[in-house]
Design an enzyme around this catalytic site. Structure first.
Site, PDB file in Angstrom:
ATOM      1  N   ALA A  12       3.420  56.069 -27.781  1.00 11.44           N
ATOM      2  CA  ALA A  12       3.744  55.286 -26.587  1.00 11.44           C
ATOM      3  C   ALA A  12       2.616  55.354 -25.560  1.00 11.44           C
ATOM      4  O   ALA A  12       2.836  55.218 -24.368  1.00 11.44           O
ATOM      5  CB  ALA A  12       5.045  55.807 -25.970  1.00 11.44           C
ATOM      6  N   ARG A  18      -1.744  43.241 -21.792  1.00 15.28           N
ATOM      7  CA  ARG A  18      -1.376  41.825 -21.980  1.00 15.28           C
ATOM      8  C   ARG A  18       0.003  41.507 -21.426  1.00 15.28           C
ATOM      9  O   ARG A  18       0.399  40.340 -21.366  1.00 15.28           O
ATOM     10  CB  ARG A  18      -1.482  41.446 -23.459  1.00 15.28           C
ATOM     11  CG  ARG A  18      -2.942  41.378 -23.922  1.00 15.28           C
ATOM     12  CD  ARG A  18      -3.024  41.169 -25.406  1.00 15.28           C
ATOM     13  NE  ARG A  18      -2.472  39.893 -25.800  1.00 15.28           N
ATOM     14  CZ  ARG A  18      -1.987  39.646 -27.017  1.00 15.28           C
ATOM     15  NH1 ARG A  18      -1.969  40.588 -27.925  1.00 15.28           N
ATOM     16  NH2 ARG A  18      -1.516  38.451 -27.310  1.00 15.28           N
ATOM     17  N   ASN A 173       0.708  45.137 -42.720  1.00 18.25           N
ATOM     18  CA  ASN A 173       1.180  46.469 -42.351  1.00 18.25           C
ATOM     19  C   ASN A 173       2.106  46.370 -41.137  1.00 18.25           C
ATOM     20  O   ASN A 173       1.709  45.887 -40.077  1.00 18.25           O
ATOM     21  CB  ASN A 173      -0.039  47.346 -42.022  1.00 18.25           C
ATOM     22  CG  ASN A 173       0.361  48.713 -41.505  1.00 18.25           C
ATOM     23  OD1 ASN A 173       1.462  49.196 -41.781  1.00 18.25           O
ATOM     24  ND2 ASN A 173      -0.549  49.336 -40.758  1.00 18.25           N
ATOM     25  N   ASN A 230       3.709  42.631 -27.387  1.00 21.61           N
ATOM     26  CA  ASN A 230       2.476  42.801 -26.620  1.00 21.61           C
ATOM     27  C   ASN A 230       2.395  41.894 -25.402  1.00 21.61           C
ATOM     28  O   ASN A 230       1.550  42.094 -24.543  1.00 21.61           O
ATOM     29  CB  ASN A 230       1.263  42.519 -27.527  1.00 21.61           C
ATOM     30  CG  ASN A 230       1.172  43.528 -28.662  1.00 21.61           C
ATOM     31  OD1 ASN A 230       1.298  44.729 -28.438  1.00 21.61           O
ATOM     32  ND2 ASN A 230       0.996  43.045 -29.864  1.00 21.61           N
ATOM     33  N   LYS A 337      33.251  46.252  -6.292  1.00 26.71           N
ATOM     34  CA  LYS A 337      32.174  47.241  -6.384  1.00 26.71           C
ATOM     35  C   LYS A 337      32.770  48.602  -6.079  1.00 26.71           C
ATOM     36  O   LYS A 337      33.501  48.729  -5.090  1.00 26.71           O
ATOM     37  CB  LYS A 337      31.075  46.908  -5.371  1.00 26.71           C
ATOM     38  CG  LYS A 337      29.887  47.816  -5.471  1.00 26.71           C
ATOM     39  CD  LYS A 337      29.318  48.251  -4.121  1.00 26.71           C
ATOM     40  CE  LYS A 337      30.236  49.102  -3.312  1.00 26.71           C
ATOM     41  NZ  LYS A 337      29.615  49.867  -2.230  1.00 26.71           N
ATOM     42  N   TYR A 352      36.693  40.143  -1.706  1.00 25.67           N
ATOM     43  CA  TYR A 352      35.722  41.219  -1.913  1.00 25.67           C
ATOM     44  C   TYR A 352      36.428  42.560  -1.778  1.00 25.67           C
ATOM     45  O   TYR A 352      37.046  42.841  -0.736  1.00 25.67           O
ATOM     46  CB  TYR A 352      34.572  41.148  -0.893  1.00 25.67           C
ATOM     47  CG  TYR A 352      33.689  42.370  -1.002  1.00 25.67           C
ATOM     48  CD1 TYR A 352      32.993  42.635  -2.183  1.00 25.67           C
ATOM     49  CD2 TYR A 352      33.579  43.294   0.037  1.00 25.67           C
ATOM     50  CE1 TYR A 352      32.220  43.768  -2.320  1.00 25.67           C
ATOM     51  CE2 TYR A 352      32.812  44.431  -0.096  1.00 25.67           C
ATOM     52  CZ  TYR A 352      32.132  44.666  -1.283  1.00 25.67           C
ATOM     53  OH  TYR A 352      31.370  45.790  -1.425  1.00 25.67           O
ATOM     54  N   ALA A 366      44.570  35.796  -1.474  1.00 26.91           N
ATOM     55  CA  ALA A 366      43.310  35.049  -1.438  1.00 26.91           C
ATOM     56  C   ALA A 366      42.551  35.313  -0.147  1.00 26.91           C
ATOM     57  O   ALA A 366      43.143  35.377   0.927  1.00 26.91           O
ATOM     58  CB  ALA A 366      43.615  33.561  -1.553  1.00 26.91           C
TER      59      ALA A 366
END
Ligand code: UD1
Ligand code: MG
Length: 452
Positions: A12, A18, A173, A230, A337, A352, A366
């Site tokens: 690594a 690139r 390869n 790459n 959340k 929310y 609502a």
């Protein structure tokens, strides 16, 4: 074969220039998981006994990611990028500890399957000293070519060093290699950098092993398993390949998807039985969906546990820390959340809910908002079992709504509502009888409207 010991060396240390990114190449993600983590997961599943990750001198973040995924992995540093054989030798101390099998894997090749790693090791168990992966790419340019004579793999020629005849070979390869631990250091020690790139090529191991009268073998695999990444274009192609794999696995596991090509999964998404996912659903990391849950169209989920038989969406947004209980319902334009909806709780429209608990069977009307943030800190909202929150209410946290309590529609609730009581936090309605008709009369006479 399981009795054989194995060291897997993951290379690594690449620069990845690139990719045109400040992020090291192997930390780019496919299906929400870094390239390095994909490779390490395959290594872990192949039950390799030891792992060494070779990183560049300034790749602390790469080393940290390796440790996060496989805490037992050793880290070796390749000081200069002098070629793949030199990179393997950066882990020379580990090789010297003595293993039956040495597997060398590139960290930018995320599709490698554990079964393929086992096949490479099986070739060593069958007596080969070097086993490589061959494949026939649509476009072989840039790859090393496998030179096969009378059915035997005799050498690998890098493209820059290949003759015109050798370049015509379409068997290439794949890059991954298995080396006999007994011979690995002797083979690697003979590799020289007398080639077009001036690098120490790992691929020279094949010809050297032949010269030492040791066995070499190529195992052929499909192109998508060994294609390396790459560029950003290759990364996007890889994402497409990985999504196809994940969708197929989900379908095989019994998930119903009407349009699987529109559903985006993550490597860690898990499903129970009889789950239905409608078109255009996006899963971020860390989502589990239990039996019989339905995820309706255009929902976005991350870091969420969905309970049995729950119904999510359409157009729901579940953010990290969301737990949805059995049979609970989260409808359109609802965002959650760090929130728990207990069994049978409902929030069906335009809501929310953050840093909150919604008790069993409670109903959130609502337009309800938990006001969890005061500009400095986050605060919790706790809604008790069977509570009923009237539409368009603002629950200003920290605040508790007791079990079975009601909140009148349009309330701004700033203090706790005791169990089974009604909380109202709004201006009392007033009625002015005849006001509207007086207005119309005055307007008709070209006058101003009446004072209140
Ligand atoms: C390599 C193979 C080639 C094969 C191809 C398959 C060699 C010499 N060539 O070529 O036969 O067809 O992969 O994709 O092995 N790395 C280091 N340190 C180094 C050099 C490389 O860690 O000094 C790592 C890179 O990060 C990368 C891997 O080794 O993960 C392969 O290196 P790369 O330069 O991409 O080799 P290729 O030219 O692609
Ligand atoms: Mg490469």
């Amino acid at each position: 074969m399981s009795a054989r010991s194995c060291l897997t060396i993951v290379l690594a240390a690449g620069e990845g220039t690139r990719m045109r990114s400040s992020l090291p190449k192997v930390l780019h993600e496919v299906a929400g998981r870094t390239l390095l983590a994909h490779v390490l997961a395959a290594v872990r599943d192949a039950a390799s006994s030891s792992v060494a990750v070779v990183v560049g001198p300034d790749h602390d973040a790469v080393a940290a990611e390796a440790k996060r995924v496989l805490p037992g992995a050793g880290i070796a540093v390749q000081q200069q990028r002098r070629g793949t054989a030199d990179a393997v030798l950066a882990a020379g101390e580990a090789i010297a500890r003595g293993f039956d099998d040495i597997l060398v894997i590139f960290a930018d090749t995320p599709f490698i399957r554990p079964e393929t790693l086992q096949r490479l090791r099986q070739a060593l168990a069958n007596g080969a000293a070097v086993a490589v992966l061959g494949f026939r790419p649509k476009d072989p340019s840039g790859y090393g070519r496998l030179i096969v004579q009378d059915g035997d793999l005799v050498a690998i020629r890098e493209e820059k060093d290949a003759s015109a005849r050798e370049r015509a070979i379409d068997l290439c390869n794949g890059g991954l290699m298995a080396l006999s631990g007994q011979h690995a250091l002797a083979i690697l020690g003979q590799i020289r950098n007398d080639n077009a790139k001036g690098e120490f090529y790992l691929t020279d191991a094949v010809a050297i092993a032949r010269a030492m009268k040791l066995g070499t073998v190529a195992i052929e695999v499909g192109e998508d398993e060994v294609s390396g990444i790459n560029t950003k274009a290759a990364l996007a192609d890889a994402e497409a390949v990985m999504q196809a794999r994940l969708r197929k696995a989900a379908l095989e596991a019994g998930v119903t998807m009407i349009a699987p090509e529109t559903v985006f999964l993550q490597a860690d998404t898990t499903f129970g039985k009889d789950v239905v996912i409608e078109p255009f659903v996006v899963f971020g990391p860390g989502v589990s969906v239990a039996d019989k849950a339905v995820i309706h169209s255009f929902s976005h989920l991350s870091g969420a546990q969905i309970g049995e038989g729950a119904s999510i969406g359409p157009y729901a947004r579940l953010r990290p820390g969301t737990r949805i209980g059995k049979g609970a319902r989260v409808g359109n334009f609802v965002e959650l959340k760090e929130a728990t909806m207990e069994d049978g709780a409902k929030a069906n429209h335009l809501t929310y809910i953050g840093d909150a608990r919604v008790g069993e069977g409670a109903n959130v009307g609502a337009g309800t908002i938990t006001c969890n943030y005061d500009g400095v800190a986050k605060h919790r909202t706790d809604i008790g079992r069977g509570a009923f929150i009237g539409s368009n209410s603002a629950l200003v946290a920290p605040v508790k709504i007791g079990d079975g309590a009601y909140v009148g529609s349009g309330s701004v609730i700033t203090s706790d509502v005791p169990p089974d009581s009604l909380g109202l936090g709004r201006v009392r309605q007033t009625i002015k009888e005849g006001w509207a008709s007086r207005l119309r009369d005055l307007k008709g006479a070209g006058k101003k409207k009446p004072s209140r």
